[in-house]
Write a protein that holds these residues in place. Structure first.
Motif, PDB file in Angstrom:
ATOM      1  N   SER A  59       0.811  -1.227   0.000  1.00  0.00           N
ATOM      2  CA  SER A  59       0.000   0.000   0.000  1.00  0.00           C
ATOM      3  C   SER A  59       0.841   1.272   0.000  1.00  0.00           C
ATOM      4  O   SER A  59       0.358   2.322  -0.395  1.00  0.00           O
ATOM      5  N   SER A  60       2.121   1.168   0.404  1.00  0.00           N
ATOM      6  CA  SER A  60       2.951   2.385   0.363  1.00  0.00           C
ATOM      7  C   SER A  60       3.462   2.650  -1.054  1.00  0.00           C
ATOM      8  O   SER A  60       4.121   3.651  -1.304  1.00  0.00           O
ATOM      9  N   MET A  61       3.169   1.727  -1.989  1.00  0.00           N
ATOM     10  CA  MET A  61       3.655   1.897  -3.368  1.00  0.00           C
ATOM     11  C   MET A  61       2.586   2.553  -4.239  1.00  0.00           C
ATOM     12  O   MET A  61       1.398   2.311  -4.054  1.00  0.00           O
ATOM     13  N   GLU A  62       3.040   3.355  -5.199  1.00  0.00           N
ATOM     14  CA  GLU A  62       2.081   4.032  -6.067  1.00  0.00           C
ATOM     15  C   GLU A  62       1.369   3.033  -6.969  1.00  0.00           C
ATOM     16  O   GLU A  62       0.230   3.222  -7.369  1.00  0.00           O
ATOM     17  N   ARG A  63       2.070   1.957  -7.290  1.00  0.00           N
ATOM     18  CA  ARG A  63       1.415   0.897  -8.050  1.00  0.00           C
ATOM     19  C   ARG A  63       1.831  -0.447  -7.480  1.00  0.00           C
ATOM     20  O   ARG A  63       2.879  -0.565  -6.844  1.00  0.00           O
ATOM     21  N   THR A 102      -4.203   0.589  -5.499  1.00  0.00           N
ATOM     22  CA  THR A 102      -4.364   1.951  -4.963  1.00  0.00           C
ATOM     23  C   THR A 102      -4.645   2.964  -6.079  1.00  0.00           C
ATOM     24  O   THR A 102      -4.813   4.148  -5.805  1.00  0.00           O
ATOM     25  N   GLY A 130      -2.827   3.817  -9.073  1.00  0.00           N
ATOM     26  CA  GLY A 130      -1.812   4.571  -9.830  1.00  0.00           C
ATOM     27  C   GLY A 130      -2.220   4.738 -11.290  1.00  0.00           C
ATOM     28  O   GLY A 130      -2.290   5.858 -11.820  1.00  0.00           O
ATOM     29  N   ASN A 143      -6.819   9.330  -2.988  1.00  0.00           N
ATOM     30  CA  ASN A 143      -6.143   9.908  -4.168  1.00  0.00           C
ATOM     31  C   ASN A 143      -7.136  10.595  -5.105  1.00  0.00           C
ATOM     32  O   ASN A 143      -6.834  11.626  -5.697  1.00  0.00           O
ATOM     33  N   HIS A 154       9.542   1.792 -12.200  1.00  0.00           N
ATOM     34  CA  HIS A 154       8.186   2.044 -11.692  1.00  0.00           C
ATOM     35  C   HIS A 154       7.660   0.958 -10.761  1.00  0.00           C
ATOM     36  O   HIS A 154       6.557   1.073 -10.245  1.00  0.00           O
ATOM     37  N   LEU A 179      10.451   0.841  -6.282  1.00  0.00           N
ATOM     38  CA  LEU A 179       9.486   1.212  -5.227  1.00  0.00           C
ATOM     39  C   LEU A 179       9.307   0.063  -4.233  1.00  0.00           C
ATOM     40  O   LEU A 179       9.080   0.276  -3.040  1.00  0.00           O
TER      41      LEU A 179
END
Ligand code: SAH
Length: 266
Positions: free
Chosen positions: A21-25, A57, A59, A88, A204, A208
């Protein structure tokens, strides 16, 4: 016994969710790859209904939503991801036409022939490529599109180590021509296929993931399940670097051109 299992099960889901969950994708991809896939899709208007299945999430959903008109619904099994998704959405001021909902891809809450576009990056494997293509088709209008990314073999043969890894993790992985044939068999016109460039993994995703791993291991220091989960992630990363000539992610864009299934499959 049941309660005990459920607790462990929930804890593992929460762990996985916490890790990613801390990753953008949560899978390989990039804004450029999302927009390239989108470039093959026409006829979208402000009336279009779009679903991003296994959105995580979000991205890629946010990139998509900023480049299409219409209503976008992101759907994911993990409530933790959907909370971040909707946060977001609000940050970007997209709440009038973008919404994240909790749900499962094997029981979608859409009407038949309702959707103009089904999007799914790095997620269809959860239900299986062929099953997802077949089951999701009924929700698409005739003339609607599906855009999915999926792991693919780049060669007909490959080293045993990587073959064994995938046969264990996801035996439905296949070569690109076989996947295109499955798209056709499921009743779509294959429109475009492209391999996600290496930076969709390295820059990407994997970079991460290393950051996420540090945060995660600090938080769960001494927790054996968490450490095992994290170690498995490292194995996957190493295998990618070693065998990236043999597999990767591929974007498939296809169109439902008839309300009837492909005659060859009846
Ligand atoms: N599309 C995102 C996430 C890919 S990771 C991205 O590209 O970054 C795969 C996602 O599928 C995860 O978010 C996971 O929670 C979700 N998922 C797994 N099983 C699912 C199911 N049965 N229904 C809906 N989503 C599911």
């Amino acid at each position: 016994m049941n309660t005990e299992n459920k607790t462990i099960h929930d804890f593992e889901l929460n762990l996985i969710c916490d890790f990613f969950s801390s990753m953008e994708r949560q899978g390989p991809g990039s804004p450029e790859a999302t927009l390239k896939a989108l470039s093959f899709i026409d006829n979208l208007t402000d009336k279009s209904l779009i679903a991003d299945i296994g959105c995580g999430t979000g991205g890629q959903t946010m990139v998509l939503a900023q480049h299409v008109r219409g209503q976008v619904t992101g759907l994911d099994l993990f409530p933790g991801f959907i909370n971040i998704f909707n946060r977001n959405v609000r940050k970007l001021g997209l709440q009038d036409r973008v919404e994240g909902i909790v749900g499962s891809m094997d029981n979608l809450p859409f009407q038949e022939e309702e959707l103009d576009l089904i999007w799914s990056e790095g997620a269809i494997y959860n239900i299986g490529f062929e099953r997802g293509l077949n089951e999701w088709r009924k929700y698409l209008k005739t003339g609607g599109y599906i855009a999915v990314s999926e792991s693919s073999w780049f060669t007909d043969e490959r080293p045993k180590e990587i073959n064994d890894f995938w046969m264990d993790a996801y035996p439905e992985i296949d070569t690109i021509p076989n996947q295109v044939a499955k798209i056709h068999k499921a009743g779509y016109l294959p429109v475009a296929t492209f391999i996600l460039p290496e930076n969709c993994w390295t820059e990407h995703y994997l970079a991460l993931k290393i950051e996420a791993q540090k945060i995660f291991l600090d938080k769960y220091a001494g927790n054996q399940i968490a450490e095992e989960f994290s170690a498995l992630q490292s194995v996957e990363d190493e295998l990618y670097h070693k065998y990236k000539a043999f597999y990767g992610y591929v974007f498939f864009i296809a169109k439902k051109i008839s309300p009837f299934p492909n005659p060859q499959t009846r």
